[in-house]
Motif scaffolding. Structure first.
Motif, short mmCIF file in Angstrom:
data_model
loop_
_atom_site.label_atom_id
_atom_site.label_comp_id
_atom_site.label_asym_id
_atom_site.label_seq_id
_atom_site.Cartn_x
_atom_site.Cartn_y
_atom_site.Cartn_z
N ALA A 271 0.83 -1.19 0.00
CA ALA A 271 0.00 0.00 0.00
C ALA A 271 0.87 1.25 0.00
O ALA A 271 2.03 1.21 0.43
CB ALA A 271 -0.92 0.00 1.23
N PRO A 272 0.35 2.36 -0.52
CA PRO A 272 1.13 3.60 -0.50
C PRO A 272 1.61 3.92 0.92
O PRO A 272 0.84 3.85 1.88
CB PRO A 272 0.12 4.64 -1.00
N GLY A 273 2.88 4.25 1.03
CA GLY A 273 3.44 4.59 2.32
C GLY A 273 3.97 3.43 3.12
O GLY A 273 4.54 3.63 4.21
N ALA A 278 8.62 -3.80 5.40
CA ALA A 278 7.40 -4.59 5.24
C ALA A 278 7.35 -5.24 3.86
O ALA A 278 6.99 -6.42 3.73
CB ALA A 278 6.18 -3.71 5.46
N ALA A 279 7.71 -4.48 2.83
CA ALA A 279 7.70 -5.03 1.48
C ALA A 279 8.73 -6.15 1.35
O ALA A 279 8.44 -7.21 0.77
CB ALA A 279 7.97 -3.93 0.46
N ALA A 281 9.89 -8.08 3.65
CA ALA A 281 9.43 -9.24 4.39
C ALA A 281 8.40 -10.03 3.60
O ALA A 281 8.41 -11.27 3.59
CB ALA A 281 8.85 -8.81 5.73
N SER A 282 7.51 -9.32 2.90
CA SER A 282 6.50 -10.01 2.09
C SER A 282 7.15 -10.70 0.89
O SER A 282 6.81 -11.85 0.58
CB SER A 282 5.43 -9.03 1.62
N PHE A 283 8.08 -10.03 0.22
CA PHE A 283 8.78 -10.68 -0.89
C PHE A 283 9.48 -11.95 -0.40
O PHE A 283 9.41 -13.00 -1.05
CB PHE A 283 9.81 -9.72 -1.50
N ASP A 284 10.17 -11.85 0.72
CA ASP A 284 10.89 -13.02 1.25
C ASP A 284 9.93 -14.15 1.58
O ASP A 284 10.22 -15.33 1.33
CB ASP A 284 11.67 -12.63 2.51
N ALA A 285 8.77 -13.81 2.13
CA ALA A 285 7.78 -14.83 2.49
C ALA A 285 7.18 -15.49 1.24
O ALA A 285 6.93 -16.70 1.22
CB ALA A 285 6.68 -14.22 3.35
N MET A 286 6.95 -14.70 0.20
CA MET A 286 6.44 -15.27 -1.05
C MET A 286 7.46 -16.21 -1.68
O MET A 286 7.11 -17.28 -2.19
CB MET A 286 6.07 -14.15 -2.03
N VAL A 287 8.72 -15.82 -1.64
CA VAL A 287 9.77 -16.68 -2.18
C VAL A 287 9.83 -17.99 -1.38
O VAL A 287 9.92 -19.08 -1.96
CB VAL A 287 11.14 -15.96 -2.14
N ALA A 288 9.75 -17.89 -0.06
CA ALA A 288 9.81 -19.08 0.78
C ALA A 288 8.64 -20.02 0.49
O ALA A 288 8.81 -21.25 0.43
CB ALA A 288 9.81 -18.68 2.25
N HIS A 289 7.45 -19.45 0.28
CA HIS A 289 6.29 -20.29 -0.04
C HIS A 289 6.47 -20.99 -1.39
O HIS A 289 6.25 -22.19 -1.51
CB HIS A 289 5.01 -19.46 -0.05
N ASN A 290 6.86 -20.23 -2.40
CA ASN A 290 6.98 -20.80 -3.74
C ASN A 290 8.14 -21.78 -3.85
O ASN A 290 8.11 -22.67 -4.70
CB ASN A 290 7.12 -19.68 -4.78
N ALA A 291 9.14 -21.63 -3.00
CA ALA A 291 10.29 -22.54 -3.03
C ALA A 291 9.88 -23.95 -2.63
O ALA A 291 10.59 -24.92 -2.97
CB ALA A 291 11.39 -22.03 -2.12
N LYS A 292 8.76 -24.10 -1.96
CA LYS A 292 8.30 -25.42 -1.53
C LYS A 292 7.57 -26.17 -2.64
O LYS A 292 7.25 -27.34 -2.49
CB LYS A 292 7.37 -25.28 -0.32
#
Length: 367
Positions: A271-273, A278-279, A281-292
């Protein structure tokens, strides 16, 4: 189209618990319209659990293979084969109370019109797709006969009669008005046979808009030959990707939709601002999910690079632009991304990492 979003902005509690031990009702068959990655995977699990299923698919070679040898699920999670009747769209017999629509988003209206004559008066169509296809379905069969669904598991159609189930992901079900109804509970009980962590929600539009932001990121990675993890994990295009997902979040916010996250994607982080931390952390979490997942590349990339066919760009990303125009939110990253996907579809642009650089130049030049 905007009128069809009524009720979408109600901020309701996201998850409604199910009563323990609730079992799906009835023995009438489930009609699964589209037996590819999503429909084939879900349907195979239902058949294996003893639920009668009828498959429909426009790929008549796929239909013939299912009828001759069964539908085979392969991949790292499980491998098995089920037998169930399959038909082409013009040959479907009977009327059904429960239909799961699992076709590509751009084929939604055509499929909804074809299946309408097979839908019982008290039946429903649940959209197991990408995008805001519930709005299209509701225009065809009626809002009262439309049920929402959000899925994020990894699967691919591999060959006639063969689907790869590559990785588990979120499965969420909800009525368009947020109510928790007996039919929603019944469908949830069915989905627990496939995904033990499936949930119901009173804010299905929040999940669908969340998927639009996440889906936009996958479209961006599909401009390249990089895997999902490589694309989302790269630092160089991160500002561009944040702006891209941020457009979907901002449009949803203006529509008073409370976007919800899943499998590492956090809409608030785009979201703006939102902070860099935070961004990241979300990228890292998405990578971790897709790596499985054994699914290294998105279905979008597979459409472009392997199957050489049109993607869901207009049907899935187009609503971000359309609704953005209606609520006064500019969406230059999404608009330019759609244009570049079409250039790849038309054979005038190769898949390459440099496409992300070009997307950035187009956006910043127009800013």
């Amino acid at each position: 189209m905007a009128g069809a979003v009524r009720g979408a902005g109600r901020r309701r509690r996201a998850v409604q618990p199910m009563s323990a031990g609730l079992q799906p009702s009835g023995r009438d068959p489930i009609l699964i319209w589209g037996a590819g990655a999503i429909g084939g995977t879900v349907g195979a699990y239902l058949v294996r659990a003893g639920v009668p299923v009828v498959f429909v698919d426009r790929d008549l070679d796929h239909v013939a293979a299912i009828n001759a040898k069964g539908l085979h699920i392969e991949g790292p999670i499980e491998e098995f084969t089920v037998r169930a009747p399959a038909y082409g769209p013009d040959d479907v017999p009977g009327v059904f109370r429960r239909t799961l629509l699992c076709v590509k988003a751009q084929h939604t209206e055509e499929a909804a019109r074809s299946l309408a004559k097979h839908l019982a008066e008290d039946g429903y169509v649940a959209s197991f797709q990408n995008g805001l296809n519930e709005l299209v379905i509701a225009d065809v069969v009626g809002r009262e006969r439309t049920l929402g669904a959000f899925v994020n598991f990894g699967a691919d159609y591999m060959a006639p009669g063969v689907v790869q189930f590559a990785g588990r992901g979120a499965v969420v079900l909800g009525e368009l008005d947020g109510a928790i109804t007996p039919r929603l509970q019944d469908l949830h009980a069915l989905m627990l046979l496939f995904e033990p962590n499936a949930i119901t929600t009173s804010n299905i539009m929040g999940y669908l808009w969340g998927k639009l932001g996440y889906g936009a990121l996958l479209f961006a990675t599909a401009l390249t030959n990089a895997s999902i993890c490589e694309g989302l994990g790269a630092r160089e295009p991160r500002a561009l990707l944040r702006a891209l997902a941020g457009e979907a979040v901002e449009v949803a916010t203006m529509l008073k939709v409370d976007c919800l996250g899943f499998n590492g994607y956090d809409p608030a982080a785009f979201a703006p601002g939102a902070s860099d931390a935070a961004a990241d952390a979300s990228f890292d979490a998405m990578v971790a999910h897709n790596a499985k997942s054994a699914k290294t590349h998105s279905g979008i990339w597979r459409d472009l690079a392997v199957r050489k066919r049109r993607t869901e760009a207009d049907a899935q990303l187009g609503p971000i632009v359309t609704f953005g125009q209606q609520v006064g939110v500019r969406t230059p990253v999404t608009s330019n991304l759609i244009a570049m996907i079409h250039e790849i579809e038309d054979g005038t642009r190769p898949l390459a990492w440099e496409n992300l650089d070009e997307l950035g130049r187009r956006v910043w030049r127009a800013a």
